[in-house]
Design an enzyme around this catalytic site. Sequence first.
Site, PDB file in Angstrom:
ATOM      1  N   PRO A 298       0.840  -1.203   0.000  1.00 24.02           N
ATOM      2  CA  PRO A 298       0.000   0.000   0.000  1.00 24.02           C
ATOM      3  C   PRO A 298       0.873   1.251   0.000  1.00 24.02           C
ATOM      4  O   PRO A 298       1.873   1.326   0.741  1.00 24.02           O
ATOM      5  CB  PRO A 298      -0.805  -0.124   1.302  1.00 24.02           C
ATOM      6  CG  PRO A 298      -0.741  -1.576   1.666  1.00 24.02           C
ATOM      7  CD  PRO A 298       0.586  -2.060   1.180  1.00 24.02           C
ATOM      8  N   LEU A 299       0.520   2.231  -0.809  1.00 27.16           N
ATOM      9  CA  LEU A 299       1.315   3.458  -0.887  1.00 27.16           C
ATOM     10  C   LEU A 299       1.365   4.191   0.440  1.00 27.16           C
ATOM     11  O   LEU A 299       2.357   4.848   0.761  1.00 27.16           O
ATOM     12  CB  LEU A 299       0.754   4.367  -1.984  1.00 27.16           C
ATOM     13  CG  LEU A 299       0.984   3.906  -3.431  1.00 27.16           C
ATOM     14  CD1 LEU A 299       0.342   4.890  -4.405  1.00 27.16           C
ATOM     15  CD2 LEU A 299       2.467   3.762  -3.723  1.00 27.16           C
ATOM     16  N   CYS A 300       0.281   4.079   1.227  1.00 30.91           N
ATOM     17  CA  CYS A 300       0.280   4.771   2.528  1.00 30.91           C
ATOM     18  C   CYS A 300       1.355   4.202   3.447  1.00 30.91           C
ATOM     19  O   CYS A 300       1.984   4.932   4.221  1.00 30.91           O
ATOM     20  CB  CYS A 300      -1.101   4.683   3.179  1.00 30.91           C
ATOM     21  SG  CYS A 300      -1.682   2.997   3.449  1.00 30.91           S
ATOM     22  N   THR A 301       1.570   2.892   3.368  1.00 34.35           N
ATOM     23  CA  THR A 301       2.623   2.268   4.176  1.00 34.35           C
ATOM     24  C   THR A 301       3.995   2.738   3.714  1.00 34.35           C
ATOM     25  O   THR A 301       4.880   3.041   4.530  1.00 34.35           O
ATOM     26  CB  THR A 301       2.540   0.733   4.060  1.00 34.35           C
ATOM     27  OG1 THR A 301       1.282   0.297   4.562  1.00 34.35           O
ATOM     28  CG2 THR A 301       3.655   0.067   4.857  1.00 34.35           C
TER      29      THR A 301
ATOM     30  N   GLU B  13       4.329   6.581   4.805  1.00 36.09           N
ATOM     31  CA  GLU B  13       4.200   7.027   6.193  1.00 36.09           C
ATOM     32  C   GLU B  13       4.816   6.090   7.217  1.00 36.09           C
ATOM     33  O   GLU B  13       5.453   6.544   8.174  1.00 36.09           O
ATOM     34  CB  GLU B  13       2.713   7.243   6.518  1.00 36.09           C
ATOM     35  CG  GLU B  13       2.042   8.277   5.630  1.00 36.09           C
ATOM     36  CD  GLU B  13       0.548   8.364   5.880  1.00 36.09           C
ATOM     37  OE1 GLU B  13       0.084   7.709   6.846  1.00 36.09           O
ATOM     38  OE2 GLU B  13      -0.156   9.047   5.121  1.00 36.09           O
TER      39      GLU B  13
END
Length: 448
Positions: free
Chosen positions: A208-211, A214
Amino acid sequence: MADSIPQSRSRDLDKLLLRPGNLVGPTFEAGAQLRDDIKECVRVLVIGAGGLGCELLKDLAFSGFQNLEVIDMDRIEVTNLNRQFLFRLGDVGKPKAEVAAKRVMERVSGVDIKSHFCRIEDKPISFYNDFHIIVLGLDSIEARSYINSVACSFLEYDSDGNPQEESIKPMVDGGTEGFKGHARIIMPGVTPCFECTIWLFPPQVKFPLCTLAETPRTAAHCIEYAHLIKWDEAHSGKTFDPDDPEHMQWVYSEAVKRAELFGIPGVTYSLTQGVVKNIIPAIASTNAIISAACALETLKVVSGCSKTLTNYLTYNGVEGLHTKVTEFVRDKDCLVCGPGVLIELEASVTLKKFIDLLEDHPKLLLTRVSVTFRGKNLYMQAPPVLEEMTRSNLDLPLFELMGKTPRDIVHVTGAAGKGDKKQSCSRKLRVVFKGIIGVTDMDMAGGA
């Protein structure tokens, strides 16, 4: 009788080819003539000259095959040298196919290996039809799928829906992942093709791009952050080339900075290559084992000296040694290796008229049809941008859109069924244009 025949330098090979046995194929004829035919007449194409490909070339050359060709698009890198034994430090930067062919010819007298430094898609379809058997040493699902579709495109069926033996292009496929590997026999129309068992290959891992942005937790997260996010920010739309050493070095440097910021160890250049290119670490011993199995199956297919594998061998050397053979069943409705549905058309029929005919065809009943031919989109219902791009083809004759070939395979997708029982599906169609030179009675006979 075998004792009276002069032995070649391959004593063990002679034991298979010069005498009969209980497990031989129905067409097997023991004798020196068979041995000589394999040397002089049989043409074998090896696809891939990496870790497995190097082993395959060596094993096939030692198995009596003297007319070999190899195709590979990659150049040699320093990281290849620990397992791709045909390469040396001075070979770094040279085409793998050329160096591998040269080294085997230096070590095995009498063998002739022609190399091709290019993509497999760069060769015309007719190129692959010139070989008696194709041996795969690939590390890509996409490449396997392409070669599988090429080999199956040569397959022809008789009026009873049975594959014509002379049109079958045998393939032997090998693959390795660390301490695991497989070898399989693909006889289009007889055994499962690659697409029949595509479910054997798990989907690639995606983060996931959020992982990545961030909360990175692993070295792979740091590498993918540099690859997928940081590269676009720093290079404003410039395409990343995984085969460019400078591009890869930039990603590695940024990944190291990211890892240091979050206190994550383990980022190395080789790992960066592995994550970005989806490369699974290769083990030399696994390559050797799988190559030996593939070379033996190639010899059995060509000579009939023994029964072939039925039809999928798996090897696991993670804990001890485990091998297993599984007989998978061919999908009779496979879009690639199946005969497809016969559609007879006049050469003047437009693409729109062809699509309309599919809606009323008793075996299809297709609506919202999209049409592709040899990977090219002739008409797409969705998304809107593709529909607009291909809309102009609707008024053109299908015969012209198919390059004026008298008969060929067309793939269509849409919704099949009647009333509320419609469901999405894909279908393979054998399109034959009536009254065109080159169309035989066999082309017009029967349907699947």
